[in-house]
Structure formats: C-alpha cells, structure tokens
Design an enzyme around this catalytic site. Structure first.
Site, mmCIF file in Angstrom:
data_model
loop_
_atom_site.group_PDB
_atom_site.id
_atom_site.type_symbol
_atom_site.label_atom_id
_atom_site.label_comp_id
_atom_site.label_asym_id
_atom_site.label_seq_id
_atom_site.Cartn_x
_atom_site.Cartn_y
_atom_site.Cartn_z
ATOM 1 N N GLU A 18 15.442 43.412 2.116
ATOM 2 C CA GLU A 18 16.837 43.282 1.416
ATOM 3 C C GLU A 18 16.641 43.130 0.048
ATOM 4 O OE1 GLU A 18 19.294 40.760 3.631
ATOM 5 O OE2 GLU A 18 19.976 42.065 5.038
ATOM 6 N N GLU A 24 19.099 46.041 11.114
ATOM 7 C CA GLU A 24 19.566 45.009 11.778
ATOM 8 C C GLU A 24 21.067 45.045 12.040
ATOM 9 O OE1 GLU A 24 19.051 41.659 9.128
ATOM 10 O OE2 GLU A 24 16.866 42.025 8.695
HETATM 11 C C1 GAL Z 1 19.645 39.438 6.633
HETATM 12 C C2 GAL Z 1 18.151 39.092 6.526
HETATM 13 C C3 GAL Z 1 17.532 38.594 7.953
HETATM 14 C C4 GAL Z 1 18.608 37.472 8.294
HETATM 15 C C5 GAL Z 1 19.850 37.981 8.514
HETATM 16 C C6 GAL Z 1 20.787 36.846 9.065
HETATM 17 O O1 GAL Z 1 20.067 39.797 5.486
HETATM 18 O O2 GAL Z 1 17.344 40.612 6.287
HETATM 19 O O3 GAL Z 1 16.302 38.121 7.812
HETATM 20 O O4 GAL Z 1 18.426 36.498 7.516
HETATM 21 O O5 GAL Z 1 20.343 38.411 7.417
HETATM 22 O O6 GAL Z 1 20.412 36.390 10.138
#
Ligand code: GAL
Length: 825
Positions: A180, A252
């Site tokens: 990110e 994600e």
């Molecule tokens: C995203 C990040 C993950 C985790 C997630 C929240 O932005 O890439 O590593 O932190 O948020 O659980």
C-alpha cells in the site's frame, strides 16, 4: 546418443526453467496457469499468528471452504529480531508453512513486503534498522534499500531452495513487494525519492527471478514497470487495474476488522462479504483474497500493533481458535462453488453490463460462443428490494444490497443475502467455570534497584526516545533521576510523554499511573507528590504497547518520555518549581524478571505461597500455578477476567499481552446492525459492533500444542497493574447450538457440531420466523412432524441433513412455510 555433458546441461536447464513445474502467466482477464485462465479464491492465514500444529487443520478447512490459495505476509522483525540473527523456528518456520499449503494441493501467495502494516509491531520492520546511519525508511536511500534487498533475497532464496515457487513445482503463484505504498506516497515530503524508491522496489523484485508475477497493492499511480497493481478494501467492484493487459485482482477483502484495546468487536456480516465478492466477479474480477480467512493470535510482544489486542480474530471465516465461523464460512463456500462452476464463461465470455432503472441495479450477462450465458443481477439499494425482468420475461426479486447469480441466466442459484448454511453459536465449557481450582504462588518483581538513580545502563542529561534506547527488546524502560529539596514540600509531578503507558514512583512509592487514552500515544500525567528534606528520587517506568505500523513516516512516531518535560509544579500557583527535563537521568531497559526469564519457571526462583494464599491487586507481581489441560481436542482458552494488565505464559509459551481491565468504549455501532449498506471500520456509520462497555479481551487462546496431556501444566503471569489471579480459569470452545433455516419446501437443512461432539437434542422446529437468536430461540408455530424428523435424523449424530417436507405443518394460523431449526451439541 547425447554426450553426458549435454544431458547434464539439459537437466540443469529443465530445473532452472521449471519443466515439470507450473507456468504462471496472465492476460487482461485472469492469471493463466499452465495455459488455463483461472479464478483464484484465496485467504490470508499469517503463519506466526497460529502454531505449526494448527496449520494443517486451518489449511484443510480453507480448502474445504472452497479456497484455491493461501496468502501470507512475511514477518521481517519476527525472522530477524536482531541484525543478522535469524529465527525460522516454530511458528516462524515459513518453509514448513508453504509445504503444508503444497501438501494440501493449494496455491500460495507470498507477500514479502517486507513492510507489511498488518497490525504488526512497527509494520514488520525491525527496530534495529533505526540504528543504521543514514537510514530513511521506505525511501530511496542505500541503507534502507540494502537491508530490504538483503532480507528479500534471503526469503526468496530460502523458498527457492525448498522449490516453493510454481515454476519449481511449488505452490507460490504470485509475490508481492512493498504494501500500500500508493496510500502514503502523496503524503511524503520528497515525492521524487518516494517514486525512485517504489521503482527500485520493482526492479529489485524482478531481479529475484522468482518466475511468478510481482504485485503491488493500492499502487494505482506511478505503477512501476513489470508490476501488477491490485486493490484492497471492503469493496473492489468499481476498481480496475492501471494497465489494460492485466487481470483485476483483489488482495485484501477485509472479512471483518481488527480490534484495539479500547474498541468493541467488529462484525462484518456474511451477507455483506458475499455481496462484495459477487459484485467483484460480476465486474470481471478474477482473483480475490480474504484478509483474513483466519486472523489468529498476536502471541508475544512483537506481534501486535499499537494498542492492538492479543486476539486478531478479525471476525474471519475461521475464528481465532481455528473453529469454523458459521454462517460466514458456509455462505462463502456456497458462493465459491457457484463461481467456480462459471469459471470458463466468466474468464472467456463476452460481457455486457446493463443498468436497470438507475445506477443501483445492474444486470451483467456473460455469453460464450453464442451458446451459453450466465447472469448476475446486483441491487445496491440499501433499503429497497427490486423486481428485475430478464429477456425471457421472468421476473426475479433481488433483495436490497444483494447480488443474484443465475449460472444459466434463468434460475437463481445464489443470492448473497439468502443464507442457507447453519448458524453456530460457540460456547465455552464448562459454562459455569472450571472444575479444578488452581493453587497459586507468587514472587514480587524486584523494583528496589530502580527506586534510586544509582544504578543504570547509562546516564544522559536529557529525556531519551524509548524505541531507540531500548532497541524494542522490552516493553519497559526506566527513567530515573534525583534532586535536592530543602524541607518538606507538596507538588504536582507533571510528565509529558509519547506513551504508551507510565508508572511514576517518588522515593520508592508508586504515586501515579496512566496510559494514553484511545491509543492516542501522547498524554500528560499529573499526580500529587510529597517530597522530603534532602535527596529525593524520581523513577518513571515507561511501557510501550506495540509500535505504530501505518501512515506516512509512522516510524518517526516516538515512544516514551522523549524530551518531556518532567516538572514539579506548585499546586497553588500552577507554576513550575523544578524542571527536571535536563537533569541527569539514568536508563535501564527491561525488568529484572524479564532478564531472569521468570516465565520459564527455572529452578532457583523464589516463588512464595502461604498455604496457597497470595497477595492480590498488587502491581508488578509474578504469579504461578499448575493445572490439568482440559481433555479432548477442542480449542482451549484462558479466562483472565479479574486480572489487570500483563503477560501470560503457558509452559513457557507466550500467550501475549493481556489487559482485561481495559473496558471497550461505548459506541453507537453497538446498537445498530443492518447488513444492508456500506460496511465501515472507521468514522461515522459504524454498525454491528459487540462488546461495548465489556473487557476488550477477556479470553486468551491457549493452543493445544502449548499444553501437555496427563502431566501438570504451568501458567505464569506477570501482573503489571495489579489483579486477582485466583479467578483464572480454562475452558474449551466449540459449537454449542446449531441453527438453520429453510425458506422453501424441498430445501435441504444441514446441521453439524464440531470436534466429534454429537447433537444431543433438537430444541426448536418451527414454521414461521422464530423469535430471538440462535441458541435462545423461543420458537412458536412448532411442527411436531418436523421435530420428529429432525430428532430421528440428528440426535446422536455429529451432523445430519433433513429435507423440508410438505407435511411439516404447524397449528392453524401458522401459515408461513419458513422452517427454523435449533439443535444443541
Ligand atoms: C490494509 C493493510 C493490511 C492491514 C489492513 C487492516 O491497509 O494492507 O496490512 O493493515 O489494512 O487490517
């Protein structure tokens, strides 16, 4: 005949180029694996957040849940806690983890980072990086890039040596570098250096020759050459990758959210997760990863992020303990099956999106060879069901905030808002507390040496930053000084600190304690103090609770009493009488019990017990007891209610920080829960929270492998704040009640217990919507025939399936045909 040398060279080339391995390529629609376009459903399981003994079961459950791949980050500060001193043992045995994935016949996605965010201490970066001169984190500079390359190469080489990449016949089909970065790039002062850095990352990664594509998530601008950019978020249907020749991938999909010590529990409904996935595949998605599929536990002080609880349950389809979370797990499994059945048409077919009426309703039709078709109808209204009539003249009702999938454009095979899977209510047994009473002994943490400023590692005439001073090898750092005073006096001791927690002692007496409210890091402590004639000692113990892991320049956020000020204020006039900020301060990192490894219960330690009586509510106290492990295979938890704050160990294994005395905030989101409408984890509009005003974490996972059967087990606590360990208890966690609903006659109703437990009774079989919640349904409109059918098929069985039959009837006036069943395991 080929000469020997030629044969040997051929063999070498074959190994290097992965003959016998899997070829991973891509086009605009999908990853192309061995020549086939593939839908990939993946799930995150972070190997250090469970134990090697748990891995095979978690991975098997993921596969049975319809997943093709397991994704994990790589945890740099766990693998290299001190520079060039590595740890690949136990739950850090990364090669063993990938081998388990391979043995299960699944693919793997490797997200090296090595900056990973992940609610992990310091975002995964080792604190020792700070000691290297010229170091600038995540920017274009030799010190950072050289350390990052050294670690990345080490991991890649380790995995190559074990043949873990697809081209070598291994499971890894994708790898990620950075994490990110696009989210913070614009917020850094030096854009040029940031851009150079992210391009350097890509070049360094590509140089690694892993034979599978490299991805970057949330890198929508300035995407370096040779990198596939991917999406992260609760919804990614409207997002498209930068290049038109790469597939739409979602790294994600947050299945819930993480928990902080001051926050209640987040719950993202099965309906909403399914809605987001269905929308993504409606709109050309091809690879999707659940973050998290199993969240797990932050064992040990380096695993959790700032103010993050020890539990990293995340409301994921597999709960913290590895149990199947229903209905989320099953509802998504049903979706995966449908999507997989449509793989060919979704990845090869022509497609057309038609908006119906307004932008909230979209019908998407995929067609292949003009002979077959598949349809999705999505309804983004958060309060309005819609009727959609398709070309064949048939009208379908699509509930608000849902997607209907019609694999033949005729019959709805799946609707994201209609759950067919059972709901499980997990219970802790025994429900009324443990059957064994523990006998405790105790030992004070020796604070005496710190109550003067005589001894210390070193002295300095300033208040130092904590992470640098302690190297993050302990949560604790002592700051001590002394001053001369004429006669007696009353003051306010004022300390300004960047946290995260502070204990203040004056002349050996605890005078104040405080922690930063709401994880806000910076706070002031003011406490009344008495001083005497002559030399007075001030000892301040500062403690960190996980280091910051996210945001532009997160690594610059200091910890501890850096700069202060530390002052004695005249309470009458509110003016500073003594500013001690530049006094001579003595420093010492860590506690004596930590240095002596009191948690290992070695011989020679002075445990005390007077017929089993121990002091309670005494800060800085070590406690120890022995207990029998609960029998069976069900996951075990320790109930730590009654304790203050500290760390717990079982047979020397760290369970993580505990803090049951911290009560979760009361937030509006605890009083409203409708799955319809956008799910959020921050800001206004939070919903479906639970546990407001309750201890933010009361139960702590004790993995079975930490326990020994048939012999005594030892629990050691370091109680920092003061608490009552006599209430500590052990329980097992498994399915207690299983409920299911069948909307139509002919539907199959499946119920299952877990861990070999059988259904002991069927409590409700009612037509019409039963009132209450699973586990406590009140029933009404009971069907004797349905009850008899379920009792016959289910009682005494681990699982059963019964068809909703026409002759399941209830008393007159009970017209509904919706059948609700509740069974007890
Ligand atoms: C995203 C990040 C993950 C985790 C997630 C929240 O932005 O890439 O590593 O932190 O948020 O659980």
């Amino acid at each position: 005949m080929l000469p020997r040398l030629c044969l040997w060279l051929l063999l070498l080339a074959a190994t290097a180029f992965g003959v016998g391995g899997t070829k991973v390529a891509y086009n605009d629609r999908a990853l192309v694996i061995d020549g086939e376009r593939r839908i990939i459903i993946s799930g995150s399981i972070h190997y250090p957040r469970s134990t090697p003994e748990m891995w095979p079961d978690l991975i098997r459950k993921a596969k049975e849940g319809g997943l093709d791949a397991i994704e994990t980050y790589v945890f740099w500060n766990g693998h290299e806690p001190r520079r060039r001193q590595y740890n690949f043992e136990g739950n850090y045995d990364i090669v063993r983890f990938f081998k388990e994935v391979q043995d299960a016949g699944m693919y793997a996605i490797l997200r090296i980072g090595p900056y990973i965010c992940g609610e992990w201490n310091y975002g995964g970066l080792p604190a020792w990086l700070r000691d290297i001169s010229g170091m600038q984190f995540r920017m274009h500079n030799h010190p950072f890039e050289s350390e990052m390359e050294t670690f990345t190469t080490l991991i890649v080489d380790k995995l190559k040596a074990a043949n873990m990449f697809a081209g070598q016949g291994g499971p890894i089909i994708l790898s990620q570098i950075e994490n990110e970065y696009g989210n913070i790039m614009g917020k850094l002062n030096n854009n040029e250096s940031a851009s150079e850095y992210i391009h350097w990352c890509a070049a360094m990664a590509n140089k690694q020759n892993v034979g599978v594509p490299w991805i970057m998530c949330q890198q929508d601008d300035d995407v370096p050459h040779g990198i596939l950019n991917t999406c992260n978020g609760f919804y990614c249907h409207d997002w498209f990758p930068k290049r038109t020749d790469i597939p739409k991938m979602w790294t994600e999909n947050w299945t819930g959210w993480f928990k902080a010590w001051d926050k209640p529990d987040f719950h993202r409904s099965a309906e909403d997760v399914a809605f987001s996935v269905a929308m993504f595949f409606q709109k050309r998605g091809s690879l999707q990863n659940y973050y998290m599929y199993h969240g797990g536990t932050n064992f040990g002080r380096t695993s959790g992020g700032p103010y993050i609880t020890t539990s990293y349950d995340y409301d994921a389809p597999l709960d913290e303990y590895g149990n199947i979370r229903q209905p989320k797990y099953g509802h998504l499994k049903d979706l995966h099956n449908i999507l997989k059945s449509m793989e060919k048409i979704l990845l090869h077919g022509d497609y057309k999106d038609t908006t119906m009426g307004n932008n909230n309703v979209t019908m998407t039709k995929y067609t292949l060879d003009n002979t077959t078709s598949a349809c999705f109808i999505s309804n983004k209204h958060d309060d309005k069901d819609v009727n959609v009539t398709l070309e064949d003249g048939v009208t379908h009702v699509v509930p608000a905030w849902s997607v209907s999938i019609l694999p033949d454009c005729k019959t709805v095979a799946y609707n994201s808002a209609k759950i067919k899977t059972q709901t499980s209510v997990m219970v802790k047994r025994p429900e009324d507390g443990s059957t064994q009473s523990l006998t405790w002994s105790w030992m004070p943490e020796n604070l005496q040496p710190f109550m003067t400023d005589e001894k210390g590692n070193f002295r300095k005439n300033e208040l130092l930053e904590q992470i640098t001073t302690s190297g993050d090898q302990s949560d604790y750092l002592w700051y001590r000084t002394s001053f001369e005073h004429k006669g007696e006096g009353s003051y306010k001791l004022h300390v300004n600190t960047t946290g995260h927690e502070l204990y203040a002692f004056v002349n050996g007496k605890l005078v104040g304690r405080h922690h930063s409210p709401n994880g806000g890091f910076v706070f002031q402590m003011e406490t009344p103090v008495q001083v005497h004639d002559g030399k007075n000692y001030i000892s301040l113990l500062s403690a960190t609770i996980g280091l910051k892991n996210y945001g532009a320049l997160f690594e610059m956020m200091p910890a501890g009493i850096v700069g202060g000020p530390v002052k004695l204020v005249d309470p009458a006039t509110n003016t500073t009488t003594y500013d001690l900020s530049n006094s001579s301060w003595a420093y010492k990192s860590g506690l004596i019990g930590e240095h002596r490894e009191a948690h290992l219960d070695k011989a020679g330690q002075q445990w005390r017990s007077l017929n089993g009586t121990i002091p309670v509510n005494r800060p800085f106290t070590w406690y120890k007891a022995t207990f029998d492990a609960p029998a069976g295979s069900e996951p075990v938890v320790a109930d730590l209610l009654g304790l203050g704050k500290g760390v717990a160990w079982i047979n020397g294994n760290n369970l993580g920080r505990y803090w049951p005395s911290y009560t979760a905030a009361d937030m509006g989101g605890c009083r409203q829960c409708d799955y319809r409408g956008t799910f959020k984890a921050e800001g206004d509009g939070l919903k479906c929270l639970t546990g407001c005003n309750e201890p933010s974490q009361r139960f702590y996972h004790v993995p079975r492998s930490f326990l020994k059967a048939g012999v005594e087990n030892t629990v050691v606590l370091f109680e920092e704040a003061g608490g009552d360990p006599t209430r500590v208890d052990f329980h097992t966690v498994a399915v207690g009640a299983a409920c299911a609903e069948a909307a139509e006659v002919g539907d199959q109703v499946a119920l299952a217990c877990s861990h070999g437990r059988t259904i002991s009774s069927v409590d409700v079989a009612s037509l019409g919507v039963a009132r209450g919640k699973c586990g406590a349904y009140e029933g009404g409109c009971e069907s004797k025939a349905a009850l008899a059918a379920f009792e016959a098929a289910c009682v005494g069985k681990e699982s059963c399936t019964v068809r909703h039959a026409d002759d399941f009837r209830a008393a007159a006036g009970c017209d509904s045909r919706v059948l609700t069943v509740q069974a007890t395991c």
